[in-house]
Scaffold this active site. Structure first.
Site, PDB file in Angstrom:
ATOM      1  CE  LYS A   1       0.876   8.309  13.055  1.00  0.00           C
ATOM      2  NZ  LYS A   1       1.173   7.213  12.178  1.00  0.00           N
TER       3      LYS A   1
ATOM      4  CB  SER B   1      -4.848   7.497   6.820  1.00  0.00           C
ATOM      5  OG  SER B   1      -5.113   7.363   8.203  1.00  0.00           O
TER       6      SER B   1
ATOM      7  N   GLY C   1       0.859  -1.187   0.000  1.00  0.00           N
ATOM      8  CA  GLY C   1       0.000   0.000   0.000  1.00  0.00           C
ATOM      9  C   GLY C   1       0.890   1.230   0.000  1.00  0.00           C
TER      10      GLY C   1
END
Lengths: 302, 302
Positions: free
Chosen positions: A183, A250, A10
């Site tokens: 994150k 995303s 990806g």
């Protein structure tokens, strides 16, 4: 270290393969043999700004992976991880050294059970979009944070050292948990809000009402993760949001392109934690439902 | 009763004017003199299914309103109400009988201060969309609920009686508060969720994840409104959602067309109530922020 395997082609897998091929002999393992064929014939096209270059990389379908490379980077989505781990087991081979790049934190429980010499985990702060099966667009300069999860640090030091010379920085972190929490916070605030509101990251800051929703969601996450320095973590998250202001998250891209999102790995993990600690997670639960519903609607099965 | 004035020529004002003109002498008061001119020249075009008909209605700009009609129906949005009430005061005239059709419940405090013989309140369960300044589309068959807020019931009985004959049913309700609570619940659940998710009303039921979010939001509202029969109210709300399954909610339409929404009258009212009672309203507050943010983004001022 000479040989690196990368599982998953990806956006992240293609990005890593095209940069790391400058310093290592890279084999990219793809889900389909069609994609491997395209990459073997045409190379990977790496776009950056107005330029693009072709990088020759050897590609093989995932079924050919034997764990022979000194380091294997696992660049699939969290929800594809179980099938990769099953694949390790079926081959009855112990991979040497592994680097996992998944978002969220729900995969940590899977890593515990893997029999490998060294396990590293990383968080990617690089913007990348897959254009087609052999083309990736690199948006902006970022870094890859990496930390030791289990085993010895040599492979991590070697990787970071080599990457200095290829314009693809690795930042070594001492504490994998803190690194992933950082994150996770950004992912758990920026991704759901931008995906539901269908806005670019920066709007969460410039629109005062969206910003109010950001703060409420952050406070819930902060409580569940028992953050010791919530104000600093909040500022870090805002910095990421501003730095990536013009980007689509995303999760927004996943929804727009009809793909499954990482909501389970991100909000699902936080909901599990909230349950364990018997803490309130009303906003997180709400965004979880809205995003699962959006996924379901895109599948056309609702 | 012969003369009816209608203030506001949006979808609801146009719909009421075109039906009531069959039984009464109707004067429609518009915000702009341009719209009054168009309606005087071309009449109101009422579309229903595949048919449409032209209805002659007298129109005047709102500045010409003197409160001389026996009944005045106020069909503006809640956020425009204050300026209408100021207008009543500036003319130093006591309107005879008034019927208010606003969504939400925040306008009830405004009504207390109005000096009129009779005040009625109504909730509209008719689907209507304004096509242009003199055309309205009537979607589906519904009813108008109306109840006495203050004064004597004669005017309400007379209105309901007359409307039996013109295929535009009025349902008289005994308790204005219960009537408005019922409408508020549907508005507070269906409108915010459909507007944020950009889906038709019916998807809130058929998509199991959206339905989970519906339930959570309903429970918060139920607690704030101290509902005595929450299960029945929940079923009523679901019935409305199914019945209007193919419709876009007014809030979704408002956002899509760049108009201000009724979020203040609906969720703002509930937030005020929650504050007064010191009750939790985490989901309501979140949807409030998201919707105010959407409004702000559409204004292009964020």
């Amino acid at each position: 270290m000479n040989n690196i395997g990368i599982i998953g082609a990806g956006s992240i897998g293609l990005l890593f393969a095209s940069y790391l091929a400058k310093a290592f002999s890279v084999t990219l393992y793809t889900r389909t043999s069609e994609q491997a064929e395209v990459i073997n014939q045409k190379g990977i096209i790496l776009q950056k700004g107005r330029t693009q270059r072709r990088v020759s990389v050897k590609a093989l379908p995932i079924s050919k992976w034997k764990g022979t490379e000194e380091l294997t980077i696992i660049a699939v989505k969290q929800y594809q991880l179980q099938s990769i781990i099953d694949h390790f087991r079926n081959f009855n081979c112990s991979p040497k050294n592994l680097l996992f790049l998944q978002n969220g934190m729900s995969h940590l429980t899977l890593l515990e059970k893997i029999d490998a010499a060294t396990i590293l985990v990383g968080t990617v702060e690089q913007g990348a979009s897959r254009v087609n099966s052999n083309t990736v667009r690199h948006n902006g300069e970022g870094t890859v944070n990496a930390a030791l999860y289990k085993g010895k640090p040599e492979i991590l030091l070697e990787l970071a050292e080599a990457c200095v010379h290829i314009d693809f920085p690795f930042t070594i972190k001492d504490n994998y948990y803190q690194m992933m929490v950082n994150k996770l916070i950004a992912n758990a605030v920026i991704n759901p809000l931008t995906a539901i509101l269908q806005v670019k990251n920066g709007e969460l800051i410039t629109n005062t009402f969206y910003f109010a929703a950001v703060k409420k969601l952050f406070l819930e996450i902060s409580s569940i993760l028992n953050l010791e320095d919530p104000i600093r973590k909040f500022r870090d998250m805002i910095r990421i949001c501003k730095k990536t202001g013009e980007n689509q998250s995303s999760m927004l891209k996943d929804l727009e392109e009809g793909r499954r999102t990482e909501v389970d790995a991100i909000l699902g993990f936080l909901l599990d934690e909230a349950n364990k600690q018997q803490k309130s997670a009303i906003n997180i639960e709400n965004y979880f439902y809205l995003l699962k519903g959006k996924e379901k609607a895109k599948e056309g099965v609702n």
